[in-house]
Design a protein around this motif. Structure first.
Motif, PDB file in Angstrom:
ATOM      1  N   VAL A 198     -15.555 -27.615  -2.538  1.00 13.20           N
ATOM      2  CA  VAL A 198     -14.335 -27.221  -3.248  1.00 13.20           C
ATOM      3  C   VAL A 198     -14.296 -25.694  -3.328  1.00 13.20           C
ATOM      4  N   ALA A 199     -13.284 -25.087  -2.699  1.00 14.62           N
ATOM      5  CA  ALA A 199     -13.133 -23.627  -2.740  1.00 14.62           C
ATOM      6  C   ALA A 199     -12.127 -23.275  -3.821  1.00 14.62           C
ATOM      7  N   THR A 200     -12.546 -22.417  -4.748  1.00 16.71           N
ATOM      8  CA  THR A 200     -11.654 -22.035  -5.848  1.00 16.71           C
ATOM      9  C   THR A 200     -11.407 -20.533  -5.906  1.00 16.71           C
ATOM     10  N   VAL A 221      -4.490 -11.585  -1.847  1.00 16.45           N
ATOM     11  CA  VAL A 221      -4.818 -13.011  -1.919  1.00 16.45           C
ATOM     12  C   VAL A 221      -3.594 -13.810  -2.357  1.00 16.45           C
ATOM     13  N   PHE A 222      -3.728 -15.122  -2.343  1.00 21.10           N
ATOM     14  CA  PHE A 222      -2.622 -15.998  -2.765  1.00 21.10           C
ATOM     15  C   PHE A 222      -3.206 -17.170  -3.536  1.00 21.10           C
ATOM     16  N   PHE A 223      -2.413 -17.713  -4.453  1.00 20.10           N
ATOM     17  CA  PHE A 223      -2.891 -18.808  -5.301  1.00 20.10           C
ATOM     18  C   PHE A 223      -3.030 -20.076  -4.474  1.00 20.10           C
ATOM     19  N   ALA A 224      -4.224 -20.597  -4.416  1.00 21.82           N
ATOM     20  CA  ALA A 224      -4.502 -21.786  -3.621  1.00 21.82           C
ATOM     21  C   ALA A 224      -5.868 -22.343  -3.997  1.00 21.82           C
ATOM     22  N   TYR A 225      -6.082 -23.583  -3.633  1.00 16.37           N
ATOM     23  CA  TYR A 225      -7.405 -24.208  -3.629  1.00 16.37           C
ATOM     24  C   TYR A 225      -7.613 -24.817  -2.255  1.00 16.37           C
ATOM     25  N   LEU A 235      -5.523 -28.192   1.813  1.00 15.91           N
ATOM     26  CA  LEU A 235      -5.116 -26.888   1.291  1.00 15.91           C
ATOM     27  C   LEU A 235      -4.058 -27.104   0.215  1.00 15.91           C
ATOM     28  N   PHE A 236      -4.305 -26.567  -0.978  1.00 13.21           N
ATOM     29  CA  PHE A 236      -3.398 -26.731  -2.121  1.00 13.21           C
ATOM     30  C   PHE A 236      -2.701 -25.408  -2.374  1.00 13.21           C
ATOM     31  N   VAL A 237      -1.397 -25.393  -2.114  1.00 16.14           N
ATOM     32  CA  VAL A 237      -0.660 -24.136  -2.191  1.00 16.14           C
ATOM     33  C   VAL A 237       0.812 -24.479  -2.403  1.00 16.14           C
ATOM     34  N   ASP A 238       1.546 -23.552  -2.999  1.00 16.90           N
ATOM     35  CA  ASP A 238       2.995 -23.737  -3.139  1.00 16.90           C
ATOM     36  C   ASP A 238       3.571 -24.027  -1.750  1.00 16.90           C
ATOM     37  N   LEU A 239       4.062 -25.262  -1.552  1.00 15.59           N
ATOM     38  CA  LEU A 239       4.405 -25.686  -0.182  1.00 15.59           C
ATOM     39  C   LEU A 239       5.571 -24.908   0.415  1.00 15.59           C
ATOM     40  N   LYS A 240       6.389 -24.319  -0.467  1.00 15.01           N
ATOM     41  CA  LYS A 240       7.519 -23.513   0.027  1.00 15.01           C
ATOM     42  C   LYS A 240       7.033 -22.360   0.914  1.00 15.01           C
ATOM     43  N   ARG A 241       5.784 -21.944   0.679  1.00 13.50           N
ATOM     44  CA  ARG A 241       5.261 -20.779   1.412  1.00 13.50           C
ATOM     45  C   ARG A 241       4.975 -21.117   2.864  1.00 13.50           C
ATOM     46  N   LEU A 242       4.971 -22.394   3.199  1.00 15.83           N
ATOM     47  CA  LEU A 242       4.525 -22.798   4.528  1.00 15.83           C
ATOM     48  C   LEU A 242       5.669 -23.117   5.471  1.00 15.83           C
ATOM     49  N   SER A 243       6.880 -22.636   5.140  1.00 12.88           N
ATOM     50  CA  SER A 243       8.017 -23.007   5.990  1.00 12.88           C
ATOM     51  C   SER A 243       8.117 -22.144   7.247  1.00 12.88           C
ATOM     52  N   ASP A 244       7.597 -20.935   7.202  1.00 12.75           N
ATOM     53  CA  ASP A 244       7.676 -20.027   8.344  1.00 12.75           C
ATOM     54  C   ASP A 244       6.986 -20.641   9.571  1.00 12.75           C
ATOM     55  N   PRO A 245       7.725 -20.772  10.708  1.00 13.31           N
ATOM     56  CA  PRO A 245       7.146 -21.434  11.889  1.00 13.31           C
ATOM     57  C   PRO A 245       5.879 -20.728  12.398  1.00 13.31           C
ATOM     58  N   ALA A 246       5.859 -19.406  12.340  1.00 16.51           N
ATOM     59  CA  ALA A 246       4.676 -18.687  12.830  1.00 16.51           C
ATOM     60  C   ALA A 246       3.449 -19.040  11.992  1.00 16.51           C
ATOM     61  N   LEU A 247       3.675 -19.185  10.709  1.00 16.11           N
ATOM     62  CA  LEU A 247       2.597 -19.539   9.804  1.00 16.11           C
ATOM     63  C   LEU A 247       2.123 -20.978  10.066  1.00 16.11           C
ATOM     64  N   PRO A 267       0.657 -29.748  -2.899  1.00  9.32           N
ATOM     65  CA  PRO A 267       1.107 -28.767  -3.898  1.00  9.32           C
ATOM     66  C   PRO A 267      -0.102 -28.186  -4.643  1.00  9.32           C
ATOM     67  N   TYR A 268      -0.005 -26.906  -4.999  1.00  7.70           N
ATOM     68  CA  TYR A 268      -1.064 -26.194  -5.716  1.00  7.70           C
ATOM     69  C   TYR A 268      -1.581 -26.999  -6.903  1.00  7.70           C
ATOM     70  N   GLU A 269      -0.658 -27.578  -7.673  1.00  5.33           N
ATOM     71  CA  GLU A 269      -1.042 -28.225  -8.934  1.00  5.33           C
ATOM     72  C   GLU A 269      -1.782 -29.546  -8.721  1.00  5.33           C
TER      73      GLU A 269
END
Lengths: 623, 623
Positions: A198-200, A221-225, A235-247, A267-269
């Motif tokens: 578990v990476a925190t 950095v960015f909020f994630a687990y 990967l737990f992160v605000d999913l909106k951040r992952l819409s960019d195709p390059a990403l 989702p992060y939560e």
């Protein structure tokens, strides 16, 4: 600076303590630590809960509110600031003074029998929870985890959690793909019979996925687990951040190369419930790795029999040893940073006599000059720009009400650094633009001797950094002087300017041994209260070296300075230097001139180049 | 050296494990630690249980016997010796090697499910019990305290516990009466709200009562416990020892000066039941101080809520800071010791060319010469007398089968010391009686530079000894060399040659800060396997010093050598020494000549005086 008015806030908080919807009985006390759910050193505005409730905005401090009292613990750096920022509802608890009780002892002394003390288990580290809980239960009280944060409940205009744009870093910056990093991690897990990790820590997650964000000022950095198993990566992160195709492409979210390298996003939560599900499905021999500084909330999800809490995670250890690409990037970043600083100092030399340069304007100029360099992202920490007596305040940050003007009569200390896409910098130089006093020169020279003693030290493989700390102090000690901070910290590569697991300090014994490829700072100092401050800081790279012998084939290490900014010869009492130390200074200045000179030439920065040449050519007979 | 035959003994022990009369169920394993009920470093023959069961007689090692296996853990110093002393029933567990499992891991790997592992709670320290118990219960087993020692049950000719004559020390030797020591202890207890203090370390008890014994070779201590309350003093000791009227007088057993200073005496064995009775009668707020290294048996008598386990007891801390009388005694002891060693070296110089001096005869001669000095009691540890390759074995002790002859071709290292009524000594000198090689001289000089770097170090009050350790290594490290032991240990005053809580070592972080009046050794070395060993050891006293400045009024400390024996100039590559180092050597030799010379003159020891003068007058141009 006027204190924050907190009477009404405290009333609301105490009401929440009495009527906590997530807890059946009232709380007699509530603890508000600094920090976020990732135990970050720097935090986002939405996580500044301790500041919100008491007004004190320093980097370290814990507030505790009971039905009758409100108290806030902080250390000597912040006594004055805290007393100015907090109103009469608050008692300042001065840590480090004999008469100041510990938080535990104070709670035990003020609480009625059989009290319940609440804390948000997400922002208290598992090891801190353990200590506090033990002390309280020993006195008949209990520490209880209040899942919903009671500060948030009364914080009406609390900022949103940041969700900045993510930046994918290619192999040309990271030197190692995320697939390779995952494979190395899993090999370590197999070696220790670990089934889940578990990476925190935010920097570890950024490093693992070769991603950067800007959620926290100064820290990319960015909020994630993240939870890594032998066949899955979550990967737990605000999913909106992952819409960019390059990403999405970088993360191979839509077409993973191999099934075991495919990344599932959540989702992060949802990290809590996912980890619960993972633990519920565990076999009897499954073991979960988590840092012992991770939040109490996540740690306690893992049943004790399955939990393997470690002081440094395999990511922390792997991240600390920079690869060839990262080292090259750090070198480039430091050359660019030196260009900016040479220009700053050349500019200061011209401008100071006019009397218009202040601590703040000098810091702003430094930022402006850095921002002109390629791949500049931002500062790596708030610039310490300090004149005369302000220099003796170790963690000084110039504010309008303390701002002094640079002059020909006082010592100037600037500790600053930047984030570039290829690396992170952190450098301190201490200069005098007029004529330094004999005492200022004497102290500067002792600090320089300490700096060189560490930088030029040769030591066996396997040596921990704390064993080098006294080398930095010996010259000061010989004259009855000292400085009350550590000598060095680990430095990330386009990551946090402070990172573990290595460092150079008398304060710890738990640091990991220095290894070739690690990068630390070397920053002894001397502070004469009310008068001046001196610090000489380079970022240095641990490199192998081959002395005359090789006892038991252990091999030897030494340091190579990455920082290449001249050290002011005018401040040196050169007669106090040994020949070896003079040679070190001359060789260092030769390298600054050669390497940074070439870049200044390329960038056509004539004034700075002239300044560099002048500062690195020691007048005959002095060095 | 032939191994001990242990088949029958192991059969009997395993039978005892199955039919343990003090425990209802059979034991699947039994742990036999080194050590006695007082966690002494040196132990009496009756406590050599690990040696009895496996044959290995080194100072460190733990044996574990299961139904199928017998294994013994020891460290690198003893791999060869242990493999020679143990028969095929035993597996040697080489500690420090990666492939060697810990005792816990090994037990878990070999035990059947739900096993019981026995240990004598008197000879396992509370902190070790805790760790072992935790590891075993985590794997479904349990650690059980077996009150009667199972080795003793099968050890037919076990020696009696020694009960040697006790020696009372007057104020002229101790500088502080036992009444004053008790009063100081009680003041500390009041300060920390402690109602009872349990003393278990033999040297602490000897120090508190100003008594010495001879129960353990080299250590002038006696088997005893003490429990001190605010109004009572209980001493647990073989009562037969207290019949001597002078001793009864010293302890004021029959006419105490004040009731609260009267000493109640109890049989040694009754400490357990007495402590139980004390604990049963405790008030709810009573607290009992005990060292966290005390035996598990005694520690667990104290209910957890009343127990305050501390790493260093107030006696340990008080004993470490020598008073003026003790310092004077230590100085006198070191002068007498220097007389004996000067005579030894003068004698060796004459005798070695004849080819008849061996490691053993040189050690015997040293003892003989020491025994001629006033108030000599015995050696303070077994003499390390080693020639050539034997010198590279750090804890070497000459035995008939390893005994080498001293010659003009090899380096000679002698590490030895004595107990005098006024003080304890410990000194190492490394000499060559012919012509040392360039490499031997080079290494000796690095070691000397390290010795001087520590001895001449100036450091702030409050500095822990471990922060000085790297000073001793810097010159060796610069050339790729090192030594694999600490640099110094605390030294008792007519007490144990090794004592806490201070020392100089990279290995610990828990040492107490150095204070004026503390006495430690300064003994860096270099060991070239198969060839030679070098160590230069002085006992040094921590003293205040006044450098140029006094930062934050903390004050500074340095060391004064108590050992006054010349360091062989012939072994030095003087061109490698700085002027400061040469000055140190010359000043040290001047002091040896002056102080020891006067005593040699007084004692009419002409040859030794001549030798001293020759060795301390550096040939012109070399130093």
């Amino acid at each position: 600076m006027s204190p924050k008015i907190t009477g009404e806030l405290l009333r609301q908080l105490r009401q929440a303590m009495r009527n906590c919807k997530y807890f059946s009985e009232p709380l007699q006390a509530y603890i508000v630590p600094s920090g976020d759910a990732h135990q970050s050193e720097y935090i986002a505005p939405c996580d500044c809960r301790r500041e919100f409730i008491c007004g004190f905005n320093g980097s370290a401090g814990t507030a505790i509110v009971t039905e009758q009292h409100a108290a806030m613990w902080t250390d000597g750096r912040y006594f004055l600031q805290a007393s100015q920022q907090m109103d009469n509802n608050w008692t300042l608890m001065k840590m480090g003074l004999k008469e100041t009780p510990s938080q535990e002892d104070w709670l035990i002394s003020v609480l009625p029998e059989n009290s319940k003390v609440g804390v948000d288990p997400w922002i208290i580290a598992a090891d801190q929870w353990k200590n506090m809980s033990k002390a309280l239960s020993g006195a008949g009280h209990s520490l209880v985890a209040v899942q919903d944060n009671l500060i948030d409940a009364v914080w009406m205009d609390r900022p949103e959690r940041p969700s900045t744009q993510l930046r994918a870093l290619g192999l040309d910056y990271t030197g190692k793909s995320k697939a390779d990093k995952i494979t190395t991690l899993r090999a370590k897990m197999t070696e220790r019979k670990i089934t889940w990790f578990v990476a925190t820590a935010l920097d570890e997650i950024a490093w693992l996925f070769n991603l950067r964000g800007a959620d926290i000022e100064y820290n990319p950095v960015f909020f994630a687990y993240a939870i890594v198993g032998m066949n899955t990566i979550r990967l737990f992160v605000d999913l909106k951040r992952l819409s960019d195709p390059a990403l999405r492409d970088h993360l191979q979210l839509d077409s993973p190369s191999k099934p075991e390298l495919s990344i599932q996003t959540f989702p992060y939560e949802s990290v809590y419930t996912e980890l619960q599900a993972i633990c519920a499905a565990q076999g009897p021999k499954d073991k979960v790795w988590i840092c012992d500084k991770a939040s109490c909330a996540l740690t306690q999800v893992i049943p004790k029999a399955h939990r393997s809490a470690i002081p440094y995670t395999p990511l922390c250890l792997a991240k600390a040893v920079k690869n060839a690409t990262e080292i090259q990037g750090m070198k480039m970043a430091h050359i660019k940073d030196a260009v900016a600083l040479c220009e700053l100092f050349a500019w200061l030399e011209k401008e100071i006599p006019k009397g218009n340069v202040t601590e703040i304007s000098a810091a702003d100029k430094a930022e402006e000059l850095r921002s002109q360099q390629k791949d500049f992202v931002g500062l790596s920490f708030p610039t310490i720009s300090s004149v005369g007596p302000n220099g003796a305040i170790i963690h000084y940050r110039p504010l309008p009400e303390t701002n002094r003007t640079l002059s020909l009569n006082e010592v100037y200390l600037i500790d600053s650094g930047a984030q570039y896409v290829d690396g992170t910098t952190d450098v301190t130089r201490t200069m005098h633009f007029g004529t330094p006093s004999a005492f200022e020169k004497e102290c500067f020279t002792y600090v320089l001797k300490g700096h060189i003693a560490v930088s030029a030290a040769v030591f066996p493989n396997g040596t921990k950094g704390h064993l080098l700390d006294s080398f930095a102090r010996a010259a000061l000690w010989d004259s009855g002087l000292d400085y009350l901070h550590g000598t060095g910290h680990g430095v990330g590569c386009f990551l946090n300017v402070h990172e573990g697991p290595c460092g150079i300090s008398y304060k710890t014994f738990a640091d990991e041994p220095l290894e070739a490829g690690m990068i630390v700072s070397d920053e002894p100092g001397y502070y004469e209260d009310g008068s001046f401050g001196i610090r000489i800081e380079n970022v240095v790279l641990v490199i192998p070296t081959k002395p005359k012998y090789n006892y038991r084939n252990r091999g030897s290490l030494t340091f190579e300075p990455l920082t290449l900014v001249p050290i002011q010869v005018k401040m040196m009492s050169t007669e106090l230097l040994t020949q070896k130390e003079r040679d070190w200074v001359n060789e260092y200045h030769r390298k600054c001139r050669e390497v940074v000179g070439a870049e200044l030439e390329r960038q056509g920065r004539k004034d700075a180049l002239e300044w560099l040449i002048r500062e690195t050519q020691a007048p005959k007979g002095t060095l």
